[in-house]
Design an enzyme around this catalytic site. Structure first.
Site, PDB file in Angstrom:
ATOM      1  N   HIS A 270       0.873  -1.173   0.000  1.00 28.10           N
ATOM      2  CA  HIS A 270       0.000   0.000   0.000  1.00 28.10           C
ATOM      3  C   HIS A 270       0.904   1.214   0.000  1.00 28.10           C
ATOM      4  O   HIS A 270       1.690   1.413   0.924  1.00 28.10           O
ATOM      5  CB  HIS A 270      -0.897   0.008   1.240  1.00 28.10           C
ATOM      6  CG  HIS A 270      -1.847   1.163   1.254  1.00 28.10           C
ATOM      7  ND1 HIS A 270      -3.159   1.052   0.871  1.00 28.10           N
ATOM      8  CD2 HIS A 270      -1.674   2.470   1.576  1.00 28.10           C
ATOM      9  CE1 HIS A 270      -3.749   2.237   0.972  1.00 28.10           C
ATOM     10  NE2 HIS A 270      -2.865   3.113   1.392  1.00 28.10           N
ATOM     11  N   CYS A 271       0.825   2.006  -1.042  1.00 31.07           N
ATOM     12  CA  CYS A 271       1.744   3.129  -1.177  1.00 31.07           C
ATOM     13  C   CYS A 271       1.069   4.428  -0.734  1.00 31.07           C
ATOM     14  O   CYS A 271       0.135   4.880  -1.382  1.00 31.07           O
ATOM     15  CB  CYS A 271       2.183   3.249  -2.635  1.00 31.07           C
ATOM     16  SG  CYS A 271       3.437   4.505  -2.877  1.00 31.07           S
TER      17      CYS A 271
END
Lengths: 143, 464
Positions: free
Chosen positions: B188-189
């Site tokens: 998850h960026c």
């Protein structure tokens, strides 16, 4: 005529006896394939070979959609060069095959499964996780 | 008269099969056809009527965008004029192309569905639970639930996801920030404000690669600019004073280059070996046999094939169908919630349901499935309404059960839902639904009561 159509709609809502779920087959990796094992609940309703043929055809269609061939590479490179904006206007190969699959399933339902009181649900509606086979009550027996 | 009653009974039910084509104006008053994104159980935000999807917390996406835009803006405003004069006009052109590419890739990464898996339908979940219980494999250790399968002759464990109620496919992971299972989950960026998964990994990769080029390009140009300025008879300090923006750009680019290039290199390695960040961090395959790439069952054992498969492979479709209309079974709670106060006319409705049953039995003889799946309704599941109207005889007992079921559903079926409702409530809706559907036929009952009430002027009430 409208009345007849509505009655048929009612009929289809009326008596779901069971649902069978054909799970995914991951032996070849993450490609979309379904298990061809014939579920025991369908033994009384449909021919084993017929069913396996349907699932196998679906598997082949999905394999075609996810195939790594020259067409998919060309599409991928072209998309990359246009900063992926091309996906906004062009239908991808995968989507085209999905339409084929939807048509095939509808055909199968009309010709083979519906007359036997079964209904296949397109796996895309279940997130490509399962093929849902709905078994309807055999009303003629209960009558 | 009875015939009239039957026709009236069938009519609304047939109409309610496809809520999106609700011709009945009274139905429209109660509930407009809703799209699936409005009831999406994960923690996502949707814009443009479901076309754009973002994580709940957009993280530092505005910061990322801001940094890129500001740096490029300063570059074009302060460095380009000098460099065009002294070098070539291609410098802003290249800079412009790179900047546009970076921004488009970034927005595609942020706004694309990363490969979210829709949650299991209640029937599916029940089926899986049944299988787990009967298989006996987990009896000695109830949770956690795992299933072992063979992939390319290698044993892989599939975990059961308690939120999504299904066994996660291989390489799928549940993101707690977005509360979704994502296929081929990478990470998850926060910089892009979204998960990076199967569908947007190529956008993410092209974003970081192009950003590396952009930052290096700007860095090089700014250095050239300052060098050229100081060569014109001035010293360095003077050159910097003349163009202070260049220093800002230098600082931003200097720190970005290290991190972005490092990230690009890391992801290039991942792409070449067909791994995800998730797998690399967990060391899923590194502890296996020491020969290169043989531990990873998904690798094609060729760098080029791995790269092509990951970056240029076919684009999988979005599985969550954000813009599709809700099928009838999902729309039931909203409708039934409105009908609770109208149970007074229940008795009349019961009689009508009885006659409906007769009608259906007659239909059985002309058992004909043509037109079962009307074309053009791929998004609706007409079978969702598993309410057996054949349970009509038990209507005396069921309304109360149905009523309580409906009461429980009330908090969930708010007409103007914030689409970021909690997954817990959604789960409760799902778990209640099967009982709700099977235990009572009150949906058809309550629908008919509703129609009864509104149809007073249709001469319908004059029933025995």
């Amino acid at each position: 005529m409208a009345e007849t159509h509505s009655l048929q709609d009612m009929r289809q809502q009326a008596a779901v006896a069971a649902k069978v779920f054909i799970q995914r087959d991951y032996t070849k990796g993450t490609v979309c394939q379904f298990q061809t094992k014939f579920p025991s609940e369908l033994e009384t309703r449909i021919d084993k070979q017929q069913f396996e043929e349907t699932v196998q055809t679906l598997n082949n269609l999905y394999a075609e959609a996810e195939k790594l061939g020259s067409q998919s590479y060309v599409e991928g490179c072209l998309a990359c060069l246009t900063a992926y904006t091309i996906f906004l206007c062009m239908e991808t190969h995968y989507e085209k095959v999905l339409k084929k699959i939807a048509k095939y399933i509808q055909e199968q339902n009309d010709k083979i499964y519906a007359p036997r009181g079964l209904l296949l649900t397109d796996p895309i509606e279940r997130g490509l996780r399962v093929i849902e086979v709905t078994i309807f009550e055999d009303r003629s027996l209960t009558r | 008269m009875m015939k009239n009653c039957e026709y009236q009974q069938i009519d609304p039910r047939a109409l309610s099969v496809s809520p999106s084509s609700a011709q009945n104006h009274t139905e429209k008053k109660v509930q407009r056809s809703r799209r699936k994104w409005e009831v999406f159980p994960g923690k996502n935000r949707f814009f443009c009527d479901g076309r754009i999807i973002l994580a709940r917390q957009s993280g530092v996406l505005p910061l990322t965008l801001g940094l890129i835009v500001v740096t490029c803006g300063l570059f074009f405003a302060f460095d380009c004029p000098f460099l065009v004069e002294h070098l070539t006009v291609f410098i802003p052109v290249i800079g412009g192309v790179l900047c546009v590419f970076v921004l488009i890739s970034l927005l595609r990464t942020s706004f694309t569905d990363p490969g979210i898996l829709p949650r299991a339908t209640p029937d599916e979940a029940a089926d899986i639970e049944k299988q787990i219980d009967t298989s006996g494999s987990s009896t000695y250790r109830p949770p956690p639930r795992t299933k072992e399968i063979l992939i390319n002759q290698q044993v892989v464990k599939l975990k059961y996801c308690f939120t999504c109620k299904m066994f996660r496919p291989p390489r799928t992971s549940h993101c707690s920030l977005c509360d979704n299972c994502v296929e081929r989950f990478d990470h998850h960026c926060p910089w892009v404000g979204n998960c990076v998964g199967k569908r947007n990994y190529r956008f993410f990769y092209s974003f970081i690669i192009s950003l590396s080029f952009l930052t290096s390009f700007i860095f090089g140009c700014v250095i050239t600019h300052i060098t050229l300025r100081s060569q014109e008879g001035k010293n360095l300090v003077q050159a910097i004073q003349e163009s202070p923006a260049s220093v800002v750009e230098l600082v931003i680019c200097f720190f970005s280059i290290w991190s972005i290039m490092g990230l690009s290199g890391f992801h290039t390695y991942l792409v070449a070996s067909n791994l995800t960040t998730n797998e690399d961090i967990k060391g899923s395959w590194s502890s296996k046999r020491c020969a290169e790439d043989s531990g990873n069952p998904y690798s094609y054992n060729s760098i080029i094939t791995n790269c092509c498969a990951t970056l240029c492979g076919p684009m999988p479709p979005s599985l969550i169908d954000r813009r599709g209309f809700l099928s009838f079974d999902e729309a039931i709670p909203a409708a039934s919630e409105m009908e609770l106060p109208r149970f007074a006319a229940k008795n009349d409705a019961h009689m009508c349901t009885q006659s409906t049953k007769d009608v259906l039995e007659r239909v059985v003889h002309s058992f004909d499935f043509h037109g079962l799946c009307p074309p053009g309704t791929p998004k609706t599941t007409p079978l969702g309404l598993e309410v057996s109207s054949m349970a009509a005889p038990s209507t005396e007992h069921s309304p109360s059960a149905g009523c309580s079921g409906q009461h429980a559903l009330q908090p969930v079926a708010a007409p103007c839902p914030p689409f970021s409702r909690s997954s817990k409530r959604r789960d409760s809706l799902h778990s209640i639904n099967p009982a709700f559907r099977l235990a009572s036929p009150s949906p058809p009952l309550s629908r008919t009561t509703w129609i009864l009430d509104d149809a007073t002027n249709m001469g319908f009430i004059s029933l025995p």
